[in-house]
Design an enzyme around this catalytic site. Structure first.
Site, PDB file in Angstrom:
ATOM      1  N   ARG A 259      44.054  41.019  45.398  1.00 27.54           N
ATOM      2  CA  ARG A 259      42.731  42.258  45.031  1.00 27.54           C
ATOM      3  C   ARG A 259      41.177  42.018  44.746  1.00 27.54           C
ATOM      4  O   ARG A 259      40.536  42.290  45.093  1.00 27.54           O
ATOM      5  CB  ARG A 259      43.560  42.497  43.771  1.00 27.54           C
ATOM      6  CG  ARG A 259      42.857  44.156  43.485  1.00 27.54           C
ATOM      7  CD  ARG A 259      43.779  44.443  42.652  1.00 27.54           C
ATOM      8  NE  ARG A 259      43.667  45.941  42.500  1.00 27.54           N
ATOM      9  CZ  ARG A 259      43.464  46.909  41.257  1.00 27.54           C
ATOM     10  NH1 ARG A 259      43.200  45.880  39.848  1.00 27.54           N
ATOM     11  NH2 ARG A 259      43.133  47.574  41.177  1.00 27.54           N
TER      12      ARG A 259
ATOM     13  N   HIS B 299      38.004  43.373  46.499  1.00 24.18           N
ATOM     14  CA  HIS B 299      37.951  44.173  45.383  1.00 24.18           C
ATOM     15  C   HIS B 299      35.982  43.116  46.003  1.00 24.18           C
ATOM     16  O   HIS B 299      35.174  43.852  44.674  1.00 24.18           O
ATOM     17  CB  HIS B 299      38.024  43.958  43.799  1.00 24.18           C
ATOM     18  CG  HIS B 299      38.829  45.605  43.629  1.00 24.18           C
ATOM     19  ND1 HIS B 299      39.303  46.287  42.646  1.00 24.18           N
ATOM     20  CD2 HIS B 299      39.807  46.281  44.847  1.00 24.18           C
ATOM     21  CE1 HIS B 299      39.690  47.286  42.729  1.00 24.18           C
ATOM     22  NE2 HIS B 299      40.343  46.980  44.151  1.00 24.18           N
TER      23      HIS B 299
ATOM     24  N   HIS C 101      49.425  46.270  49.672  1.00 21.96           N
ATOM     25  CA  HIS C 101      50.641  46.810  48.642  1.00 21.96           C
ATOM     26  C   HIS C 101      51.917  46.439  48.282  1.00 21.96           C
ATOM     27  O   HIS C 101      53.124  46.639  47.635  1.00 21.96           O
ATOM     28  CB  HIS C 101      50.770  48.339  48.117  1.00 21.96           C
ATOM     29  CG  HIS C 101      49.029  49.012  48.086  1.00 21.96           C
ATOM     30  ND1 HIS C 101      48.378  50.249  47.687  1.00 21.96           N
ATOM     31  CD2 HIS C 101      48.358  47.722  47.231  1.00 21.96           C
ATOM     32  CE1 HIS C 101      47.403  50.098  46.800  1.00 21.96           C
ATOM     33  NE2 HIS C 101      46.469  48.876  46.636  1.00 21.96           N
TER      34      HIS C 101
ATOM     35  N   TRP D  35      55.092  48.090  44.329  1.00 16.41           N
ATOM     36  CA  TRP D  35      56.070  49.000  45.321  1.00 16.41           C
ATOM     37  C   TRP D  35      56.598  48.628  46.266  1.00 16.41           C
ATOM     38  O   TRP D  35      57.136  49.264  47.009  1.00 16.41           O
ATOM     39  CB  TRP D  35      54.260  48.816  46.658  1.00 16.41           C
ATOM     40  CG  TRP D  35      53.413  49.575  45.657  1.00 16.41           C
ATOM     41  CD1 TRP D  35      52.545  51.176  46.270  1.00 16.41           C
ATOM     42  CD2 TRP D  35      51.867  48.547  45.428  1.00 16.41           C
ATOM     43  NE1 TRP D  35      51.610  51.227  45.742  1.00 16.41           N
ATOM     44  CE2 TRP D  35      51.063  49.621  44.702  1.00 16.41           C
ATOM     45  CE3 TRP D  35      52.202  47.234  44.595  1.00 16.41           C
ATOM     46  CZ2 TRP D  35      50.550  49.207  44.721  1.00 16.41           C
ATOM     47  CZ3 TRP D  35      51.290  47.250  44.229  1.00 16.41           C
ATOM     48  CH2 TRP D  35      50.047  48.328  44.451  1.00 16.41           C
TER      49      TRP D  35
HETATM   50 FE1  CCH Z   1      45.864  48.294  45.727  1.00 11.32          FE
HETATM   51  N1  CCH Z   1      45.937  48.734  44.189  1.00 11.32           N
HETATM   52  N2  CCH Z   1      44.567  50.172  46.197  1.00 11.32           N
HETATM   53  N3  CCH Z   1      44.770  47.587  47.626  1.00 11.32           N
HETATM   54  N4  CCH Z   1      46.239  45.868  45.628  1.00 11.32           N
HETATM   55  C1  CCH Z   1      46.529  48.289  42.595  1.00 11.32           C
HETATM   56  C2  CCH Z   1      46.910  47.349  43.106  1.00 11.32           C
HETATM   57  C3  CCH Z   1      47.468  46.254  44.027  1.00 11.32           C
HETATM   58  C4  CCH Z   1      44.270  50.961  45.210  1.00 11.32           C
HETATM   59  C5  CCH Z   1      44.697  51.125  44.312  1.00 11.32           C
HETATM   60  C6  CCH Z   1      45.334  50.121  43.600  1.00 11.32           C
HETATM   61  C7  CCH Z   1      44.107  48.497  48.593  1.00 11.32           C
HETATM   62  C8  CCH Z   1      44.134  49.417  48.453  1.00 11.32           C
HETATM   63  C9  CCH Z   1      43.990  50.585  47.691  1.00 11.32           C
HETATM   64  C10 CCH Z   1      45.872  45.446  46.387  1.00 11.32           C
HETATM   65  C11 CCH Z   1      45.479  44.704  47.240  1.00 11.32           C
HETATM   66  C12 CCH Z   1      45.058  46.048  48.077  1.00 11.32           C
HETATM   67  C13 CCH Z   1      46.087  48.583  41.978  1.00 11.32           C
HETATM   68  C14 CCH Z   1      47.209  48.641  40.462  1.00 11.32           C
HETATM   69  C15 CCH Z   1      45.733  50.124  41.867  1.00 11.32           C
HETATM   70  C16 CCH Z   1      45.605  51.132  41.140  1.00 11.32           C
HETATM   71  C17 CCH Z   1      46.466  47.560  39.699  1.00 11.32           C
HETATM   72  C18 CCH Z   1      46.359  47.345  38.570  1.00 11.32           C
HETATM   73  O1  CCH Z   1      47.085  48.157  37.982  1.00 11.32           O
HETATM   74  O2  CCH Z   1      47.246  45.508  38.179  1.00 11.32           O
HETATM   75  C19 CCH Z   1      43.617  51.814  46.773  1.00 11.32           C
HETATM   76  C20 CCH Z   1      43.474  53.920  45.849  1.00 11.32           C
HETATM   77  C21 CCH Z   1      43.819  51.796  47.379  1.00 11.32           C
HETATM   78  C22 CCH Z   1      42.697  52.723  48.746  1.00 11.32           C
HETATM   79  O3  CCH Z   1      43.084  53.804  48.246  1.00 11.32           O
HETATM   80  C23 CCH Z   1      43.990  47.413  50.034  1.00 11.32           C
HETATM   81  C24 CCH Z   1      42.789  47.592  51.284  1.00 11.32           C
HETATM   82  C25 CCH Z   1      44.186  46.311  49.524  1.00 11.32           C
HETATM   83  C26 CCH Z   1      43.491  44.755  50.210  1.00 11.32           C
HETATM   84  C27 CCH Z   1      43.423  44.481  51.430  1.00 11.32           C
HETATM   85  C28 CCH Z   1      47.134  44.286  45.515  1.00 11.32           C
HETATM   86  C29 CCH Z   1      47.652  42.669  46.646  1.00 11.32           C
HETATM   87  C30 CCH Z   1      47.238  44.922  44.765  1.00 11.32           C
HETATM   88  C31 CCH Z   1      48.687  44.498  43.399  1.00 11.32           C
HETATM   89  C32 CCH Z   1      47.520  42.970  42.651  1.00 11.32           C
HETATM   90  C33 CCH Z   1      48.222  42.684  40.966  1.00 11.32           C
HETATM   91  O4  CCH Z   1      47.530  42.155  40.461  1.00 11.32           O
HETATM   92  O5  CCH Z   1      49.577  42.559  41.546  1.00 11.32           O
END
Ligand code: CCH
Length: 300
Positions: free
Chosen positions: A45, A49, A176, A192
Site C-alpha cells: 500500500r 500510495h 486487495h 477481503w
Molecule cells: Fe487499497 N485500500 N484501494 N489498493 N489497499 C486499503 C488497503 C489496501 C482503496 C482503498 C483502500 C488499491 C486500490 C484501492 C492495498 C493495495 C491497493 C484500504 C484500507 C482502503 C480504504 C486502509 C486501512 O484501513 O488500513 C481504493 C478506494 C482503491 C481504488 O479504488 C490498489 C491499486 C492497490 C495496490 C496495487 C493494500 C495492499 C491494502 C492493505 C493494507 C494493509 O495495511 O493491510
C-alpha cells in the site's frame, strides 16, 4: 524534464538484490507487524500510495505526483488522511536508508512493494531504479488518492487519470487480496479474503459472487462505521463500495470473472500494470535496465 531516472549501472543488480533480500528478511523476522503478522500488505500500500498521486493531466512537475520524489516523507502528503497507517511502513523501512545511504525514498518504497508481492507468492515485477528525493515543494496536493465510498464511474475516471485501462485497473485493485482495512486508519474494517498474506486471486473469487442473499454473497454490514459489505457465510470478510463497483459495471464484471477463473490471467495483467504504476510520471532513459529479483526461496 525534472523527474528523470538516473541509470541503474551506477549500482549493480547485485546491490539491489541485496537491498531486496534485506527487506524480505526483515518482513520475515518481524512477524508481529500487524493483526495478520506480515508488514507486506502495508508495504504494498505504501508503494501504491507513493505513486498513485500521479496526475497525467497536470503538466507541472511540482504538483503532478508520482513515486519519484519520495515526498510522502513530508507532513502535508504524509498527513493526507488517505495515508493514515503508512507511517508505520515508512518507519519499518527507515533502517535500510541508514544502511544504503545512496538509496532514495522513492526507490526504497517502490522496491519494498515489489519485494512484498513476490515474497507473498505474487508474480515477478520488473523494477527500475533511479528516483531521487525531491524537496517539499514537490508534494502532490492532498486528495489525489481514491475515495473508497464511490462507484464504477468514479473508479474508471480515477484510474484514467493515471493512464490505466479497464483491465489494468481491475487487476491493480486485485491487490486487495492482501491485508485488511483498519478502523484506526480508514474507518473501514476487515480483510477481503481468508489468506491476507498470500498474493493470489482470492479477492476476485470472493467479489465475483456479488450482492445477494445466496451462499458466499455480500450484504451491507449493519454497523456504525462507513458503508461496507460483509459476506453471508462468515460475516468476517469485507468489500468497499469501490470494490463492489467492479461487479456493478458489466465491463468490469467480465474482467473480474476472468481473473476469478484464472490466477494466471490475473498475474499476467497485474505485473506490468504494477510496474507502470510505480513508474508513473517518471522518465526512464531508454538504456534503463529492468531488474527482476529472485525471491529468498529461489536463492536458498
Ligand atoms: Fe487499497 N485500500 N484501494 N489498493 N489497499 C486499503 C488497503 C489496501 C482503496 C482503498 C483502500 C488499491 C486500490 C484501492 C492495498 C493495495 C491497493 C484500504 C484500507 C482502503 C480504504 C486502509 C486501512 O484501513 O488500513 C481504493 C478506494 C482503491 C481504488 O479504488 C490498489 C491499486 C492497490 C495496490 C496495487 C493494500 C495492499 C491494502 C492493505 C493494507 C494493509 O495495511 O493491510
Amino acid at each position: 524534464k525534472v523527474k528523470v531516472a538516473t541509470l541503474s549501472d551506477i549500482h549493480s543488480f547485485k546491490e539491489y538484490q541485496q537491498v531486496y533480500n534485506d527487506i524480505a528478511k526483515k518482513i520475515e523476522d518481524e512477524d508481529d507487524f500487524d493483526v495478520d503478522g506480515s508488514a507486506g500488505p502495508n508495504l504494498v500500500r505504501l508503494a501504491w500510495h507513493s505513486a498513485g498521486t500521479y496526475d497525467k493531466y497536470d503538466k507541472n512537475p511540482h504538483t503532478n505526483g508520482g513515486s519519484y520524489g519520495g515526498t510522502m516523507r513530508f507532513s502535508k502528503e504524509g498527513g493526507d488522511g488517505a495515508n493514515n497507517g503508512l507511517a508505520k511502513g515508512r518507519e519499518f523501512l527507515e533502517p535500510l536508508l541508514k544502511k544504503y545511504t545512496w538509496l532514495s525514498h522513492g526507490d526504497l518504497w517502490t522496491l519494498a512493494g515489489v519485494v512484498a508481492i513476490q515474497e507473498m507468492g505474487g508474480p515477478k515485477i520488473k523494477w527500475r531504479p533511479g528516483r531521487k528525493d525531491l524537496s517539499e515543494e514537490y508534494q502532490a496536493p492532498n486528495g489525489k488518492l481514491p475515495d473508497a465510498a464511490q462507484g464504477p464511474d468514479y473508479v474508471r475516471k480515477f484510474f484514467n487519470r493515471l493512464d490505466f485501462t479497464d483491465r489494468e485497473m481491475v487487476a491493480l485493485i486485485g491487490a486487495h487480496t492482501l491485508g485488511r482495512c483498519h478502523v484506526t486508519s480508514s474507518g473501514y474494517d476487515g480483510p477481503w479474503d481468508f489468506a491476507p498474506t498470500m498474493f493470489d486471486n482470492g479477492f476476485f473469487t470472493q467479489l465475483q459472487k456479488g450482492v445477494g442473499s445466496g451462499e458466499g454473497q455480500w450484504h451491507l454490514r449493519k454497523w456504525d462505521g462507513p458503508e461496507q459489505y460483509e459476506d453471508n457465510n462468515s460475516n468476517s470478510l469485507m468489500m468497499l463500495p469501490a470494490d463492489m463497483a467492479l461487479v456493478q459495471d458489466p465491463k468490469f464484471k467480465k474482467i473480474v470473472d476472468e481473473f476469478a477463473a484464472s490466477q494466471e490471467a490475473f498475474f499476467n495483467e497485474f505485473a506490468p500494470a504494477f510496474q507502470k504504476l510505480l513508474e508513473s510520471g517518471i522518465h526512464f532513459p531508454k538504456e534503463s535496465k529492468e531488474l527482476v529479483f529472485r525471491t529468498l526461496d529461489e536463492q536458498s
